[in-house]
Write a protein that holds these residues in place. Structure first.
Motif, PDB file in Angstrom:
ATOM      1  N   ALA A 155       0.836  -1.206   0.000  1.00 46.33           N
ATOM      2  CA  ALA A 155       0.000   0.000   0.000  1.00 46.33           C
ATOM      3  C   ALA A 155       0.869   1.253   0.000  1.00 46.33           C
ATOM      4  O   ALA A 155       0.594   2.204  -0.724  1.00 46.33           O
ATOM      5  N   ILE A 156       1.915   1.244   0.799  1.00 45.93           N
ATOM      6  CA  ILE A 156       2.811   2.411   0.866  1.00 45.93           C
ATOM      7  C   ILE A 156       3.400   2.696  -0.514  1.00 45.93           C
ATOM      8  O   ILE A 156       3.430   3.850  -0.967  1.00 45.93           O
ATOM      9  N   ARG A 157       3.854   1.658  -1.205  1.00 46.36           N
ATOM     10  CA  ARG A 157       4.414   1.843  -2.555  1.00 46.36           C
ATOM     11  C   ARG A 157       3.354   2.399  -3.510  1.00 46.36           C
ATOM     12  O   ARG A 157       3.636   3.287  -4.320  1.00 46.36           O
ATOM     13  N   VAL A 208       1.394   7.569  -6.543  1.00 46.85           N
ATOM     14  CA  VAL A 208       0.512   8.674  -6.946  1.00 46.85           C
ATOM     15  C   VAL A 208       0.955  10.002  -6.348  1.00 46.85           C
ATOM     16  O   VAL A 208       0.284  11.011  -6.531  1.00 46.85           O
ATOM     17  N   GLY A 209       2.081  10.012  -5.612  1.00 42.90           N
ATOM     18  CA  GLY A 209       2.625  11.262  -5.094  1.00 42.90           C
ATOM     19  C   GLY A 209       2.338  11.545  -3.638  1.00 42.90           C
ATOM     20  O   GLY A 209       2.648  12.637  -3.153  1.00 42.90           O
ATOM     21  N   ALA A 210       1.749  10.604  -2.906  1.00 42.48           N
ATOM     22  CA  ALA A 210       1.450  10.826  -1.490  1.00 42.48           C
ATOM     23  C   ALA A 210       2.735  10.818  -0.669  1.00 42.48           C
ATOM     24  O   ALA A 210       3.668  10.074  -0.966  1.00 42.48           O
ATOM     25  N   VAL A 211       2.764  11.656   0.351  1.00 35.44           N
ATOM     26  CA  VAL A 211       3.932  11.751   1.228  1.00 35.44           C
ATOM     27  C   VAL A 211       3.515  11.485   2.668  1.00 35.44           C
ATOM     28  O   VAL A 211       2.389  11.767   3.065  1.00 35.44           O
ATOM     29  N   PRO A 212       4.422  10.928   3.477  1.00 38.56           N
ATOM     30  CA  PRO A 212       4.093  10.702   4.887  1.00 38.56           C
ATOM     31  C   PRO A 212       4.046  12.019   5.654  1.00 38.56           C
ATOM     32  O   PRO A 212       4.709  12.990   5.282  1.00 38.56           O
TER      33      PRO A 212
END
Length: 163
Positions: free
Chosen positions: A129-131, A136-140
């Motif tokens: 899921a993290i990958r 899509v460009g999501a950051v923590p």
């Protein structure tokens, strides 16, 4: 993926969505945590004043994924955002871009409506899921940690507010 449709959920999608919620809880190692019924989900999505929304992914007439979400509000931004509560794709069709398409659909809704964010939580061990989210460009959100009041702690806090 050819033949995939992303659309708002309907009442007839609730049984499949409820099963996805149960499957997600199993995957996240908490199958006993699901106490919501299909009726609860239907009421929340399609009741008199729904505050919960969902989109489903359909392939060849079969629902194979879902995104369940609700509105948030940022006092700093002065605008709403979307909180993605659950994103789930049937394991038989994972890896075909369905989850990313559901997520991009929510991004399009946010942009179209002037919302400023789409946010969600992901378990630190859920590398697939993290990958996908990073793709899509999501950051923590470094430095932020989710907190929860539930059960007896919730009741104690509520009681002390009335005292």
């Amino acid at each position: 993926m050819s033949g995939m449709i992303i659309r708002p959920a309907t009442v007839s999608d609730v049984p499949a969505m409820h099963q996805f919620i149960r499957d997600l809880a199993e995957y996240e190692r908490e199958p006993e945590a699901v106490v919501a019924t299909a009726e609860d989900l239907a009421r929340s999505l399609f009741g008199a004043q729904p505050a919960l929304f969902a989109h489903v992914a359909e392939v060849d007439g079969q629902v194979v994924g879902m995104a369940v979400w609700f509105l948030t509000y940022s006092t700093w931004e002065g605008r709403h955002g979307i909180w993605l509560e659950d994103l789930y794709v049937d394991p038989d069709v994972r890896g075909q871009g369905i989850g990313g398409t559901l997520l991009r659909t929510l991004a399009a809704i946010a942009v179209e409506r002037g919302y400023r964010r789409v946010e969600w939580s992901v378990l630190d061990w859920n590398e697939p899921a993290i990958r996908a989210y990073e793709a899509v460009g999501a950051v923590p959100m470094d430095g932020w940690h989710t907190r929860r009041l539930t059960g007896e702690a919730l009741r104690r806090a509520a009681t002390s507010a009335r005292a």
